[in-house]
Design a protein around this motif. Structure first.
Motif, PDB file in Angstrom:
ATOM      1  N   PHE A   1      -2.089 -23.643  49.307  1.00  0.00           N
ATOM      2  CA  PHE A   1      -1.905 -24.527  48.161  1.00  0.00           C
ATOM      3  C   PHE A   1      -3.285 -24.884  47.627  1.00  0.00           C
ATOM      4  N   CYS A   2      -3.509 -24.710  46.329  1.00  0.00           N
ATOM      5  CA  CYS A   2      -4.833 -25.027  45.814  1.00  0.00           C
ATOM      6  C   CYS A   2      -4.792 -25.333  44.327  1.00  0.00           C
ATOM      7  N   HIS A   3      -5.894 -25.890  43.856  1.00  0.00           N
ATOM      8  CA  HIS A   3      -6.120 -26.119  42.437  1.00  0.00           C
ATOM      9  C   HIS A   3      -6.455 -24.771  41.801  1.00  0.00           C
ATOM     10  N   GLY A   4      -5.792 -24.436  40.718  1.00  0.00           N
ATOM     11  CA  GLY A   4      -5.990 -23.136  40.086  1.00  0.00           C
ATOM     12  C   GLY A   4      -7.406 -22.855  39.645  1.00  0.00           C
ATOM     13  N   ASP A   5      -8.189 -23.898  39.375  1.00  0.00           N
ATOM     14  CA  ASP A   5      -9.573 -23.693  38.939  1.00  0.00           C
ATOM     15  C   ASP A   5     -10.408 -22.985  39.998  1.00  0.00           C
ATOM     16  N   LEU A   6     -10.028 -23.151  41.277  1.00  0.00           N
ATOM     17  CA  LEU A   6     -10.802 -22.515  42.349  1.00  0.00           C
ATOM     18  C   LEU A   6     -10.709 -20.992  42.267  1.00  0.00           C
ATOM     19  N   VAL A   7      -9.573 -20.489  41.836  1.00  0.00           N
ATOM     20  CA  VAL A   7      -9.396 -19.039  41.728  1.00  0.00           C
ATOM     21  C   VAL A   7     -10.199 -18.492  40.551  1.00  0.00           C
TER      22      VAL A   7
ATOM     23  N   LEU B   1     -12.024 -29.980  44.819  1.00  0.00           N
ATOM     24  CA  LEU B   1     -10.697 -29.582  44.349  1.00  0.00           C
ATOM     25  C   LEU B   1      -9.789 -29.295  45.532  1.00  0.00           C
ATOM     26  N   TYR B   2      -8.517 -29.596  45.367  1.00  0.00           N
ATOM     27  CA  TYR B   2      -7.587 -29.461  46.484  1.00  0.00           C
ATOM     28  C   TYR B   2      -7.399 -27.994  46.871  1.00  0.00           C
TER      29      TYR B   2
ATOM     30  N   ALA C   1       1.217 -35.149  49.266  1.00  0.00           N
ATOM     31  CA  ALA C   1       0.857 -36.246  48.372  1.00  0.00           C
ATOM     32  C   ALA C   1      -0.431 -35.935  47.618  1.00  0.00           C
ATOM     33  N   ALA C   2      -1.412 -35.385  48.318  1.00  0.00           N
ATOM     34  CA  ALA C   2      -2.678 -35.040  47.668  1.00  0.00           C
ATOM     35  C   ALA C   2      -2.482 -33.893  46.674  1.00  0.00           C
ATOM     36  N   PHE C   3      -1.629 -32.935  47.044  1.00  0.00           N
ATOM     37  CA  PHE C   3      -1.375 -31.804  46.158  1.00  0.00           C
ATOM     38  C   PHE C   3      -0.652 -32.262  44.884  1.00  0.00           C
ATOM     39  N   ALA C   4       0.155 -33.289  45.027  1.00  0.00           N
ATOM     40  CA  ALA C   4       0.889 -33.816  43.871  1.00  0.00           C
ATOM     41  C   ALA C   4      -0.042 -34.414  42.826  1.00  0.00           C
ATOM     42  N   ASP C   5      -1.245 -34.805  43.245  1.00  0.00           N
ATOM     43  CA  ASP C   5      -2.229 -35.363  42.310  1.00  0.00           C
ATOM     44  C   ASP C   5      -2.882 -34.290  41.448  1.00  0.00           C
ATOM     45  N   VAL C   6      -2.734 -33.029  41.845  1.00  0.00           N
ATOM     46  CA  VAL C   6      -3.275 -31.922  41.040  1.00  0.00           C
ATOM     47  C   VAL C   6      -2.375 -31.772  39.805  1.00  0.00           C
ATOM     48  N   PRO C   7      -2.963 -31.637  38.608  1.00  0.00           N
ATOM     49  CA  PRO C   7      -2.133 -31.446  37.414  1.00  0.00           C
ATOM     50  C   PRO C   7      -1.117 -30.323  37.627  1.00  0.00           C
TER      51      PRO C   7
END
Length: 444
Positions: A222-228, A253-254, A264-270
């Motif tokens: 699970f990650c923030h898409g910006d990392l990719v 970034l998550y 819960a932390a992942f839910a904070d990602v747009p």
């Protein structure tokens, strides 16, 4: 290299026991042969790729300031007893007794041995920092070896070890490896996302796995898409400067595997940037402080005259495992699609009618000129039918195919195929050679 002289035992059928694409293609392309469960011979084509991957890893370690040495595969059990790990490691360790009844083992990792080497020569704060690495075969007796080189029992690994005066200094070494890994994987055409990893009983927050996204990945990530989408730092990085901003940019970034996932932390990602996928671990970096230096008495005299245990970290890359990861990320229904930096040959020359005077002459001319230009072509000079040659060339995944036959030569043309896009270009033999030598179609 002429294919008639090369050893390339390709298979037409996919072996039934190969479950994932990389394993299937490595067997079909004649890159590896299984000798026993999780143990493979590296055939010439596979070895060429393995050496190129190894060299990229080496170059990026050297760029980051690490120094290469080479430790043996067989280790004394006494070192592992010093650290307290010999009895705790479990059944994955292959334990051996030599003719003198001494307990030995086939090394699954090298923390103990490198600590013994360091403590033998380094005693003062003036002797650090040090980053030492080697690229060596390891053995772990996996209970269920599978997926070819992705989870084998014998594997090639790069492991680096850092030695620093204290935790603050150790973080600087950690950051060097963090950035070096981003550059390493990018050069291989991989987008590796650093994800926070479990540090276990040691504690702290300095441990990251580098995960390549792939449908056949072992774990859910699970990650923030910006990392990719984030590019690698690049070759201009000052490894003696402050690397913390580069690390913070990515760790802010998550990103987590399923083991570390926090819903819960992942839910904070747009919502539009939330990415859930499968991932393959290709590297792991880890700060473990004095875990080994305390029991093994690897001590440094500090400026105040007192002795304290050196702070250490370890940084691993699965070199042989990377070949599987690259194939998983770069293939199609026809076979492998190697990024240029790791391709076993720079291109293939396909003679569509070996024995035809004009075709033979044009192929020989192109072969000689491309070699003179510093390229490494594989010249298919065999009597195989054109369909078979095309199939083999696609299967082994060379970046370019220079196709030469009597029909095209009558019009003064040859065909150049770009493997990654499937595009074909007709041009004169001279133009084809010059454009390949100039890298006109290079990855970019």
């Amino acid at each position: 290299m002429r294919l008639s002289r090369f050893f390339l035992p390709v298979l037409k059928e996919t072996p039934s026991d190969a479950q994932i694409v990389s394993h299937q293609l490595m067997l079909r392309a004649g890159m590896i042969r299984q000798q026993s469960a999780g143990i493979y011979s590296w055939l010439p084509l596979g070895l060429k790729v393995l050496k190129k991957v190894e060299q990229i890893v080496r170059e990026e370690q050297n760029r980051a300031g690490a120094v290469e040495l080479l430790m043996p595969t067989i280790q004394s059990a006494d070192l592992w007893r010093e650290s307290g790990r010999y009895d705790d490691y479990g059944a994955e360790m292959l334990r051996i007794t030599d003719r003198h009844e001494r307990d030995m083992l086939f090394g699954p990792t090298n923390e103990e041995m490198i600590t013994e080497i360091f403590r033998s020569y380094c005693r003062s704060y003036k002797d650090v920092p040090k980053l030492l690495y080697h690229i060596q075969w390891k053995f772990r007796d996996e209970i269920r070896p599978r997926f070819g080189v992705m989870r084998g029992r014998e594997f090639l690994m790069k492991d680096t070890y850092s030695f620093d005066l204290d935790e603050d200094a150790a973080r600087k070494s950690y950051n060097k490896m963090f950035v070096a890994y981003l550059n390493t994987f990018a050069r291989m055409g991989l987008k590796a996302v650093p994800m926070k990893a479990d540090t276990g009983p040691i504690g702290g927050d300095l441990s990251h796995e580098f995960i390549v996204l792939a449908e056949t990945g072992e774990s859910e990530v699970f990650c923030h898409g910006d990392l990719v989408d984030m590019g690698a730092p690049g070759v201009d990085v000052d490894f003696d400067g402050d690397l913390q901003p580069l690390v913070d940019q990515r760790t802010a970034l998550y990103a987590a595997t399923d083991e570390m996932h926090d819903e819960a932390a992942f839910a904070d990602v747009p919502a539009d940037r939330q990415l859930t996928a499968r991932g393959i671990e290709v590297g792991h970096i880890f700060y473990f402080g004095t875990k080994y230096s305390d029991p093994m008495k690897a001590l440094l005299t500090h400026p105040d005259g007192k002795e304290r245990a050196v702070h250490m970290g370890s940084y691993g890359v699965g070199v042989s495992r990377l070949l599987g990861a690259i194939i998983e990320a770069h293939h199609d229904e026809k076979g492998c699609i190697w990024p240029e930096e790791v391709a076993p040959f720079d291109l293939g020359i396909l003679n569509l009618r070996a024995g035809d005077e004009a075709a033979d002459a044009a192929c020989e001319d192109a072969y000689g000129k491309l070699q003179a230009a510093g390229l490494d072509p594989l010249y298919d000079d065999t009597s195989e039918r054109p369909g078979g040659k095309f199939a083999t060339a696609d299967l082994i995944g060379l970046p370019y195919q220079l196709v030469i036959g009597p029909r095209g030569l009558k019009e003064g043309k040859v065909e150049l195929k770009v493997r990654r896009t499937g595009e074909t270009h007709e041009m004169t033999p001279e133009d084809a050679v010059s454009r390949l030598a100039e890298g006109a179609f290079a990855d970019g």
